[in-house]
Design a protein around this motif. Structure first.
Motif, PDB file in Angstrom:
ATOM      1  N   GLU A 101       0.832  -1.207   0.000  1.00 21.22           N
ATOM      2  CA  GLU A 101       0.000   0.000   0.000  1.00 21.22           C
ATOM      3  C   GLU A 101       0.868   1.259   0.000  1.00 21.22           C
ATOM      4  O   GLU A 101       0.562   2.232  -0.686  1.00 21.22           O
ATOM      5  CB  GLU A 101      -0.960  -0.006   1.190  1.00 21.22           C
ATOM      6  N   CYS A 104       2.158   1.803  -3.489  1.00 27.65           N
ATOM      7  CA  CYS A 104       1.146   2.384  -4.375  1.00 27.65           C
ATOM      8  C   CYS A 104       0.981   3.876  -4.103  1.00 27.65           C
ATOM      9  O   CYS A 104       0.851   4.671  -5.036  1.00 27.65           O
ATOM     10  CB  CYS A 104      -0.177   1.631  -4.223  1.00 27.65           C
ATOM     11  N   ARG A 108       1.835   6.885  -6.759  1.00 28.52           N
ATOM     12  CA  ARG A 108       0.893   7.983  -7.020  1.00 28.52           C
ATOM     13  C   ARG A 108       1.577   9.332  -6.768  1.00 28.52           C
ATOM     14  O   ARG A 108       1.443  10.264  -7.555  1.00 28.52           O
ATOM     15  CB  ARG A 108      -0.340   7.801  -6.132  1.00 28.52           C
ATOM     16  N   VAL A 115       0.569   0.483 -11.160  1.00 33.52           N
ATOM     17  CA  VAL A 115       1.669  -0.273 -10.568  1.00 33.52           C
ATOM     18  C   VAL A 115       1.526  -1.697 -11.072  1.00 33.52           C
ATOM     19  O   VAL A 115       0.434  -2.283 -11.042  1.00 33.52           O
ATOM     20  CB  VAL A 115       1.642  -0.245  -9.025  1.00 33.52           C
ATOM     21  N   ARG A 159      -2.450  -2.885 -10.933  1.00 31.41           N
ATOM     22  CA  ARG A 159      -3.595  -2.135 -10.397  1.00 31.41           C
ATOM     23  C   ARG A 159      -3.385  -0.659 -10.698  1.00 31.41           C
ATOM     24  O   ARG A 159      -2.271  -0.197 -10.917  1.00 31.41           O
ATOM     25  CB  ARG A 159      -3.804  -2.365  -8.914  1.00 31.41           C
ATOM     26  N   VAL A 161      -3.495   3.296  -9.499  1.00 33.83           N
ATOM     27  CA  VAL A 161      -3.255   4.008  -8.239  1.00 33.83           C
ATOM     28  C   VAL A 161      -3.848   5.389  -8.345  1.00 33.83           C
ATOM     29  O   VAL A 161      -3.927   6.131  -7.465  1.00 33.83           O
ATOM     30  CB  VAL A 161      -1.759   4.061  -7.868  1.00 33.83           C
TER      31      VAL A 161
END
Length: 161
Positions: A101, A104, A108, A115, A159, A161
């Motif tokens: 987390e 990520c 950002r 990512v 995923r 971000v």
């Protein structure tokens, strides 16, 4: 996990990160060779600024490498996780998820929109962790590696971000 502090790596972390890397290495988590003995963790391609470190009670218990995988302007919006290690005695406590987390969030902060990562198909624990963090499978390279007498798929996940 409560009490985990995520920070950027520093040059003086090298020895402890090298030790952690050796302790956490396995054929299920890496297609590369076992890390050698010695204090070397950083090099010209693996700089301290590429790594996030997890500390628990002042002790380094994990790391994650985050980089721009393709160094061209058209790929400046992508970061890739290229290595994650969590000490065995704190696995399944949230340290790995906290590192992912934080990576990520750092991606950002750097202006990235995506990512990505690659994980061996046999590394089911890491795959569950990444799925819990919102990563989805985007591709599978069948039999990409031959490790310990068997062919292993390389799973590509990503995923936003």
């Amino acid at each position: 996990m409560s009490g985990v502090v995520i920070r950027k790596a520093r040059p003086q972390d090298e020895r402890v990160l090298a030790d952690l890397d050796r302790r956490t290495w396995s054929g299920e988590s890496s297609a590369g060779p076992r890390p050698g003995v010695g204090p070397h963790f950083f090099d010209r391609f693996h700089l301290p600024e590429h790594f996030l470190v997890a500390e628990l009670g002042g002790r380094v218990v994990g790391y994650l490498r985050l980089v721009q995988p393709v160094l061209v302007a058209s790929a400046a919006h992508v970061r890739q996780i290229q290595g994650l290690g969590v000490d065995h005695d704190v696995r399944r406590t949230g340290v790995g998820l906290a590192l992912v987390e934080a990576a990520c969030a750092e991606a950002r902060r750097q202006g990235a929109r995506r990512v990505t990562l690659r994980v061996l198909s046999v590394n089911t624990g890491a795959r569950r962790l990444y799925a819990k963090a919102g990563f989805h499978i985007e591709g599978i390279l069948r039999e990409e590696f031959y490790i310990d007498g068997r062919y292993v798929d390389d799973v590509l996940m990503a995923r936003s971000v």
